[in-house]
Design a protein around this motif. Structure first.
Motif, PDB file in Angstrom:
ATOM      1  N   SER A  13      42.479  66.113 -87.007  1.00 32.46           N
ATOM      2  CA  SER A  13      41.620  64.926 -86.896  1.00 32.46           C
ATOM      3  C   SER A  13      42.172  63.812 -87.775  1.00 32.46           C
ATOM      4  N   VAL A  14      41.549  62.641 -87.713  1.00 27.60           N
ATOM      5  CA  VAL A  14      41.980  61.536 -88.575  1.00 27.60           C
ATOM      6  C   VAL A  14      41.875  61.973 -90.040  1.00 27.60           C
ATOM      7  N   PRO A  15      42.813  61.584 -90.908  1.00 26.23           N
ATOM      8  CA  PRO A  15      43.899  60.626 -90.694  1.00 26.23           C
ATOM      9  C   PRO A  15      45.174  61.235 -90.113  1.00 26.23           C
ATOM     10  N   ASP A  16      45.223  62.562 -89.985  1.00 27.97           N
ATOM     11  CA  ASP A  16      46.393  63.204 -89.384  1.00 27.97           C
ATOM     12  C   ASP A  16      46.494  62.899 -87.892  1.00 27.97           C
ATOM     13  N   GLY A  17      45.338  62.917 -87.235  1.00 33.77           N
ATOM     14  CA  GLY A  17      45.297  62.725 -85.796  1.00 33.77           C
ATOM     15  C   GLY A  17      44.694  61.389 -85.411  1.00 33.77           C
ATOM     16  N   LYS A  18      44.474  61.218 -84.111  1.00 32.73           N
ATOM     17  CA  LYS A  18      44.001  59.928 -83.598  1.00 32.73           C
ATOM     18  C   LYS A  18      42.499  59.884 -83.356  1.00 32.73           C
ATOM     19  N   ASN A  19      41.855  61.051 -83.377  1.00 28.92           N
ATOM     20  CA  ASN A  19      40.415  61.102 -83.104  1.00 28.92           C
ATOM     21  C   ASN A  19      39.654  61.676 -84.285  1.00 28.92           C
ATOM     22  N   THR A  20      38.372  61.343 -84.339  1.00 32.64           N
ATOM     23  CA  THR A  20      37.525  61.880 -85.398  1.00 32.64           C
ATOM     24  C   THR A  20      37.230  63.350 -85.128  1.00 32.64           C
ATOM     25  N   ALA A  21      36.767  64.020 -86.158  1.00 34.97           N
ATOM     26  CA  ALA A  21      36.400  65.426 -86.021  1.00 34.97           C
ATOM     27  C   ALA A  21      35.328  65.605 -84.954  1.00 34.97           C
ATOM     28  N   ASP A  22      34.329  64.732 -84.958  1.00 35.37           N
ATOM     29  CA  ASP A  22      33.237  64.868 -83.999  1.00 35.37           C
ATOM     30  C   ASP A  22      33.723  64.709 -82.558  1.00 35.37           C
ATOM     31  N   GLU A  23      34.666  63.791 -82.324  1.00 34.28           N
ATOM     32  CA  GLU A  23      35.214  63.606 -80.979  1.00 34.28           C
ATOM     33  C   GLU A  23      35.987  64.848 -80.522  1.00 34.28           C
ATOM     34  N   LEU A  24      36.761  65.433 -81.437  1.00 33.54           N
ATOM     35  CA  LEU A  24      37.526  66.636 -81.105  1.00 33.54           C
ATOM     36  C   LEU A  24      36.605  67.822 -80.853  1.00 33.54           C
ATOM     37  N   ILE A  25      35.574  67.935 -81.654  1.00 31.84           N
ATOM     38  CA  ILE A  25      34.614  69.026 -81.479  1.00 31.84           C
ATOM     39  C   ILE A  25      33.926  68.915 -80.120  1.00 31.84           C
ATOM     40  N   SER A  26      33.507  67.713 -79.770  1.00 33.21           N
ATOM     41  CA  SER A  26      32.835  67.500 -78.495  1.00 33.21           C
ATOM     42  C   SER A  26      33.726  67.891 -77.319  1.00 33.21           C
ATOM     43  N   MET A  27      35.008  67.495 -77.369  1.00 32.45           N
ATOM     44  CA  MET A  27      35.925  67.824 -76.287  1.00 32.45           C
ATOM     45  C   MET A  27      36.220  69.318 -76.238  1.00 32.45           C
ATOM     46  N   ALA A  28      36.427  69.933 -77.405  1.00 27.28           N
ATOM     47  CA  ALA A  28      36.722  71.366 -77.437  1.00 27.28           C
ATOM     48  C   ALA A  28      35.559  72.183 -76.886  1.00 27.28           C
ATOM     49  N   LYS A  29      34.357  71.777 -77.222  1.00 32.47           N
ATOM     50  CA  LYS A  29      33.173  72.463 -76.705  1.00 32.47           C
ATOM     51  C   LYS A  29      33.086  72.302 -75.192  1.00 32.47           C
TER      52      LYS A  29
END
Length: 241
Positions: A13-29
């Motif tokens: 997730s940010v700052p390593d990645g381009k999306n926030t943790a919440d955005e990644l969690i939502s997509m993974a789910k």
């Protein structure tokens, strides 16, 4: 296969990645995962976890980046009690060896060196003895082209052969740095078959192995730091000379 809970332990997730943790969690789910490891490199500032989400596991993960084995040793001691999953970013022979010889490390990611796969029989035996998993990051197959993809496939075949021979835990991850890097469990398993994993092996590497890593470390109450071990329920500790 739908009955198995699947976990991706390397999602940046940010700052390593381009999306926030919440955005990644939502997509993974949405893709069908039961949980993910929110992971940033130790060189990046950022949270080690996110808010709780109902019916979804969020694991605290860090990917250690060190310039030499001595610094890696210090980082392991710094982060081991702060995270659920402690990964090491490999790619250097000394770092690979130090990671695989340390039972406080959970997984070695990106072990390939400029000279080859980064693993051999000696290192694979160390990984088995110390229960350190070897990571197969499928983004190196998705994002690379031509010769780089061929090299990745070749390295993965080497990892697979050594892992089978020495009974080394295998872990499949997306290594995603954005929501577009995430893949559904079925897609990751299908990609793993390309470099020779049996379907059952791929399922285990995306379900049982990540869960065992988290459960083993969460239940390891005797670890304090390198060289220190709790002997009794009291505050007694023993320091190795």
């Amino acid at each position: 296969m739908a009955e198995r809970p699947f976990y991706d332990l390397s999602v940046h997730s940010v700052p390593d990645g381009k999306n926030t943790a919440d955005e990644l969690i939502s997509m993974a789910k949405h893709l069908g995962f039961a949980g993910i490891g929110l992971s940033n490199h130790s060189t990046a500032e950022g949270p080690l976890s996110s808010d709780l989400v109902e019916d979804f596991d969020i694991f605290r993960t860090v990917e250690l980046v060190a310039s030499n084995p001595s610094k890696l040793h210090g980082l392991v001691g710094k982060y081991r009690n702060k995270v659920d999953v402690l990964a090491v970013h490999g790619g250097d022979e000394g770092i690979n060896r130090a990671a695989l010889e340390n039972s406080n490390v959970d997984v070695l990611l990106h072990p390939a060196t400029p000279k080859g796969s980064g693993l051999n029989h000696v290192l694979a035996r160390s990984a088995s003895e110390n229960n350190v998993a070897i990571g197969f990051d499928i983004d190196s197959l998705i994002m690379s082209r031509g010769g780089r993809r061929v090299h990745s496939l070749s390295h993965f075949r080497d990892y697979l052969a050594l892992s089978r021979k020495f009974d080394v835990p295998m872990l499949l991850t997306s290594n995603a740095s954005s929501v577009f890097g995430l893949r559904a469990p079925r897609e990751i398993i299908a990609l793993a078959v390309l470099f020779g994993m049996e379907k059952d092996e791929a399922i285990t590497a995306l379900s049982e192995t990540p869960l065992e890593i988290v459960q083993n470390k969460r239940h390891d109450k005797n670890y304090v730091c390198d060289g220190v071990e709790i002997l009794e329920p009291s505050l007694s500790v023993q320091e190795d000379e």
